[in-house]
Each structure stands twice: as C-alpha cells, then as structure tokens.
Scaffold this motif. Structure first.
Motif, mmCIF file in Angstrom:
data_model
loop_
_atom_site.group_PDB
_atom_site.id
_atom_site.type_symbol
_atom_site.label_atom_id
_atom_site.label_comp_id
_atom_site.label_asym_id
_atom_site.label_seq_id
_atom_site.Cartn_x
_atom_site.Cartn_y
_atom_site.Cartn_z
ATOM 1 N N GLY A 183 73.459 30.789 19.587
ATOM 2 C CA GLY A 183 74.754 31.376 20.414
ATOM 3 C C GLY A 183 73.660 33.077 20.723
ATOM 4 N N VAL A 184 73.157 33.073 19.758
ATOM 5 C CA VAL A 184 71.557 34.016 19.899
ATOM 6 C C VAL A 184 70.708 33.080 21.506
ATOM 7 C CG1 VAL A 184 69.934 35.276 19.367
ATOM 8 C CG2 VAL A 184 72.487 35.848 18.145
ATOM 9 N N ARG A 185 70.902 32.250 20.927
ATOM 10 C CA ARG A 185 69.449 31.745 21.642
ATOM 11 C C ARG A 185 70.055 30.959 23.279
ATOM 12 N NH1 ARG A 185 68.480 27.863 17.244
ATOM 13 N NH2 ARG A 185 66.522 29.311 16.090
ATOM 14 N N GLN A 186 71.272 30.929 23.381
ATOM 15 C CA GLN A 186 71.932 30.479 24.435
ATOM 16 C C GLN A 186 72.060 31.774 25.163
ATOM 17 O OE1 GLN A 186 75.812 28.532 24.337
ATOM 18 N NE2 GLN A 186 76.379 28.172 25.881
ATOM 19 N N ARG A 187 71.763 33.142 24.565
ATOM 20 C CA ARG A 187 72.380 34.248 25.501
ATOM 21 C C ARG A 187 71.059 34.766 25.585
ATOM 22 N NH1 ARG A 187 75.771 36.319 27.874
ATOM 23 N NH2 ARG A 187 77.701 35.846 26.201
ATOM 24 N N GLU A 188 69.785 35.073 25.115
ATOM 25 C CA GLU A 188 68.729 34.410 25.372
ATOM 26 C C GLU A 188 68.073 34.106 26.865
ATOM 27 O OE1 GLU A 188 66.335 34.415 21.708
ATOM 28 O OE2 GLU A 188 66.748 35.790 20.909
ATOM 29 N N LEU A 189 68.463 32.757 26.068
ATOM 30 C CA LEU A 189 67.837 31.245 27.831
ATOM 31 C C LEU A 189 69.488 32.258 29.105
ATOM 32 C CD1 LEU A 189 68.160 28.306 26.101
ATOM 33 C CD2 LEU A 189 66.158 30.105 26.780
ATOM 34 N N ILE A 190 70.189 32.484 28.642
ATOM 35 C CA ILE A 190 71.090 33.535 30.276
ATOM 36 C C ILE A 190 70.001 34.274 30.275
ATOM 37 C CG2 ILE A 190 73.175 34.324 30.502
ATOM 38 C CD1 ILE A 190 74.553 32.066 28.820
ATOM 39 N N ASP A 191 69.993 35.641 29.845
ATOM 40 C CA ASP A 191 69.284 36.441 29.881
ATOM 41 C C ASP A 191 68.040 36.624 31.035
ATOM 42 O OD1 ASP A 191 71.797 37.890 28.561
ATOM 43 O OD2 ASP A 191 70.587 38.379 26.374
ATOM 44 N N ASP A 192 67.277 35.634 30.499
ATOM 45 C CA ASP A 192 66.058 34.826 31.191
ATOM 46 C C ASP A 192 66.247 34.179 32.254
ATOM 47 O OD1 ASP A 192 64.764 36.114 28.295
ATOM 48 O OD2 ASP A 192 64.242 33.772 27.744
ATOM 49 N N LEU A 193 67.308 33.302 32.348
ATOM 50 C CA LEU A 193 67.431 32.981 33.686
ATOM 51 C C LEU A 193 67.549 33.946 34.425
ATOM 52 C CD1 LEU A 193 67.748 30.227 35.346
ATOM 53 C CD2 LEU A 193 70.683 30.510 34.701
ATOM 54 N N LEU A 194 68.605 34.883 34.683
ATOM 55 C CA LEU A 194 69.397 35.804 34.939
ATOM 56 C C LEU A 194 67.521 36.715 35.277
ATOM 57 C CD1 LEU A 194 72.969 37.274 33.462
ATOM 58 C CD2 LEU A 194 72.253 35.442 35.606
ATOM 59 N N ARG A 195 67.229 37.031 34.009
ATOM 60 C CA ARG A 195 66.028 38.109 34.860
ATOM 61 C C ARG A 195 65.233 36.890 35.851
ATOM 62 N NH1 ARG A 195 64.627 39.227 30.050
ATOM 63 N NH2 ARG A 195 63.344 37.499 30.040
ATOM 64 N N THR A 196 64.476 35.690 35.358
ATOM 65 C CA THR A 196 63.945 34.939 36.816
ATOM 66 C C THR A 196 65.044 35.111 38.013
ATOM 67 O OG1 THR A 196 63.497 34.075 34.756
ATOM 68 C CG2 THR A 196 62.740 32.568 36.806
#
Length: 436
Positions: A183-196
């Motif tokens: 879940g943490v990795r998924q949240r980090e990936l989503i945050d990275d995607l939104l930031r990108t």
C-alpha cells in the motif's frame, strides 16, 4: 568519517524512517479498504470477547473468580473502545492504553485460558499502531500466551498446539506487513505519478508560453514594427522637406497616416484573433499579396515598384496557417527591401504546385551575403529579426527558406511550404439524368 558526519547520517536515517512510518499510517488512515478491515477486526474482537465470556460462564458457573472475569471483560472492552480502536495514529496516549489493554488481556488469559483467541484482533492493533520491531515483539508475546492457554485447555501435550499458533501468527504478520508495504509503495507511485503530471503540465505551459511569445514577436515584427519603421522614415523625410517643399512633406505625412491606420487595423486584429488584416478582408492569399504589392508601391512614392504574379492553379483549401505565414514572410521581406536593398523594383511570385506552395520575393537591389541557413535567431549584437523569423515560421510548417543573393546582384527570397496529400475518394458515377 568524523563524529559530526556520523551524527548527521544517523539523524537522516531516523528522519527517513519516521517519515516512512508516518506515510504508512497516513495511508492506512485515508484508505477505505484499511478502514473496512479495521472495522472488521474491531467486530471480531468483541465477538471473540463475548464468546470467550459465554464459554467461561457455561463451563464454570458460580466460581469465585467469575465476578473478576466479568469485571475484567468489561474493562477490556472499555479499554479497547477508548484506546486503539478510536484511530490509527500512534499517539502516546493510545500506546499507553494499548499496553494496559494487553496487560488486562494477559490477566484474563491467566484466569481463563478461553480468552486467548482475543489475541487475533490484538495482533492487528499492535501491527497497526506500533513500529515494526515493537509490533513483532508484541506478536511474539501474545503468541506465547496463546500457546500456554491452549496447552492448559488441552488434556495432554499436543505438538499441534505448540506449533500451530506461532505458524499462524507468523503468516498473518507477514501478510499484513506485505500488504502494508504494498500500500505504501502504491501510494508513493501515485504521488510520483501526480507530481510527474504536474511537472509535465507545467513544462507544457512553459513551452506553450515560449512558443506564443515567439509567434507574437514575429507577428509584431512583420506588421507593427515594420509599419512604425516606415512611418519614422516618412516623417523624417517630411521634416527635411517641410520648408523647401511643403507639398512633398504633406504627401509624406499623408502616407504615414495611411500606414498608421493600417497598423491600427493590425493591432485591433491582434486583440481579436491575431489573423492578418489582409486575409481577414477576404479574397485569400492571392488577393492579400496583390493588396500588399499595391500598398507598398503607393507608400514608396515612386522609389519602389512592387508587382505580384500568381502561377498555377490555386489550391481549393490552402490552410490558414500557411496563408498567414506566407503573407507575413512577404511583408517582412518587402520591409527589408525598403530598408536595406535600395531597390527600384520588387516582385512577389506565388506558385501553386501539386504538393507545395512557393512564394518568391525578388528585388534588383544591392544584395548582401546571406546568413547561415541554420540560424533561427539573430546572433548576439546583430540587429534584425526578419530572416530568423521567416525561418521559424516555415520551420513550424515543415517548410524551408532559401535566400539567393550576392553584393550587387539583388536578392531572391524563396519560401516553400509542403502541402498534405489530398485524400483519395472514389469518383461518383454519373446519375441517369446527367450526361456521362
């Protein structure tokens, strides 16, 4: 490594670990699936607690320890409600209540081993609130009490009771930790995607702003700036001849007024839709070029004659971008002829071919040495924006600009724009009423 560097590195690791820990619990608190899982565990706790109390009352009615068992069960339920069940943030008060909750449960297990299965929801509560090492230690402690309670309830030694609870506890803990980290990795990936996505949108906005600035600079150079330059020359000529030849001076002023009116129309067109005023009047590119040639000849007052020729069959639907670009190139090229070439004649030749449109601007002036064809911008310290602007316009359309000139031999500026191939469509058969 010196002591200060070691201290800084240790602080960095601690801050990184605490930040990851906060992200994990923040993710749990905001994830609907985690909230549903928490509600399920809370319901399981009270169900197991009630079942354990009922079993004790049915198996051991009227014993002296019964009031204590009932009182501890009520206290355990109250502590669970007031403590970790209210949230997932590991505040000091919740951690303290979790310790008291586990202590009360241990006392209950010692007095009545049937309460051992309440440890399953406590596993989840500990893993959810505590840091990893403390959570693993709590799981191990609860497992030991569960094994001891099961052995007390059994009539003899059973290896399954010794090995099964630790295996189940280890499996459940591993699954929970894995899900938590996923879940943490998924949240980090989503945050990275939104930031990108935000960075990409900002980059596109910057590129769009720069492209629009370049386009506006070319539009202003080819219209307003050239008109102001012509007005300046006419007014300077009127000032020089004002005393000696008032009629000529007034003619210069009237011509400057005409140019000012034309610039005003262009400025209003910028405000409206940034389309060239000549094209907005209708008639297409050919009419706009002829109007440009007539206007430039009139403004030159006998010093320069501009002719316009059209060759080939005009394209039925020449793109507006191509028409606008070619007209602006013609305006810029004629402005350079007036200002630099000392020419007496110039010609605009528009040639329509099957796959491209070519505009040639030729003059009989003094000529010059053409700049490098790869220069899209003027060199530092060099005056002029016309030729780089022409190249930039054609570059956006996939076209090319060719300049043929030499000192004393005049200049020919050729702008070539490729056109998309016409889509093939079947030829309709003639109707019976029409002759074939």
């Amino acid at each position: 490594m010196d002591v200060s560097a070691q201290v800084k590195q240790q602080r960095f690791r601690q801050s990184a670990g605490s930040k990851r820990y906060e992200v994990e619990h923040r993710t749990e608190a905001t994830d609907p699936d985690d909230r549903r899982l928490a509600l399920l565990m809370h319901a399981a706790f009270f169900l197991l607690l009630g079942a354990s109390l009922a079993r004790f009352l049915l198996r051991h009615p009227g014993e002296d320890r019964t009031p204590w068992i009932i009182a501890l069960s009520v206290a355990l339920a109250a502590l669970y409600l007031l403590g970790p069940a209210l949230g997932s943030r590991p505040t000091p008060r919740r951690l303290a209540r979790l310790g008291v909750l586990v202590a009360v449960w241990m006392v209950l297990v010692v007095l009545a081993p049937s309460f051992a299965w309440c440890a399953v929801p406590l596993f989840y509560t500990g893993l959810r609130l505590l840091p990893p090492r403390a959570a693993f230690a709590l799981v191990a402690l609860l497992t030991v009490f569960v094994v001891a309670a099961q052995l007390r309830l059994a009539h003899g030694f059973d290896p399954n009771l010794v090995l099964a609870p630790p295996a189940v506890a280890a499996t459940a803990t591993a699954v929970f930790v894995h899900m938590q980290r996923q879940g943490v990795r998924q949240r980090e990936l989503i945050d990275d995607l939104l930031r990108t996505r935000r960075e990409l949108a900002a980059t596109e906005r910057r590129e769009g702003t720069l492209a629009e600035r370049q386009r506006l600079s070319m539009e202003i150079h080819d219209t307003l700036a050239q008109g102001l330059s012509s007005q300046q020359m006419l007014l300077q000529a009127a000032d020089r001849t004002w005393e000696a030849d008032p009629a000529t001076a007034r003619r210069h002023v009237r011509t400057a007024i005409g140019i000012a009116e034309r610039n005003l129309a262009e400025a209003r067109r910028f405000v409206h839709d940034l389309a060239p005023a000549d094209l907005a009047e209708g008639g297409g590119l050919e009419a706009a070029l002829r109007a440009l040639a007539t206007r430039e000849t009139a403004q030159a007052q006998g010093l320069l004659t501009v002719r316009c020729h059209v060759e080939g069959t005009p394209h039925a639907a020449l793109p507006d971008r191509v028409q606008s670009a070619l007209l602006r190139i013609a305006q810029g090229a004629l402005a350079n002829v007036k200002e630099h070439a000392d020419a007496t004649e110039a010609a605009l030749t528009l040639t329509h071919l099957d796959d491209r449109t070519v505009l040639d601007i030729a003059d009989n002036g003094r000529g010059f040495t053409p700049p490098a064809p790869t220069a899209l911008r003027p060199a530092a310290g060099v005056r002029g924006h016309g030729v780089p602007a022409m190249r930039a316009r054609l570059h956006q359309l996939g076209g090319t600009l060719t300049i043929e000139s030499a000192p004393g031999d005049g200049t020919v500026v050729s702008a070539e724009v490729p056109l998309p191939a016409p889509s093939s469509s079947p030829v309709p058969s003639p109707s019976p009423e029409e002759p074939s």
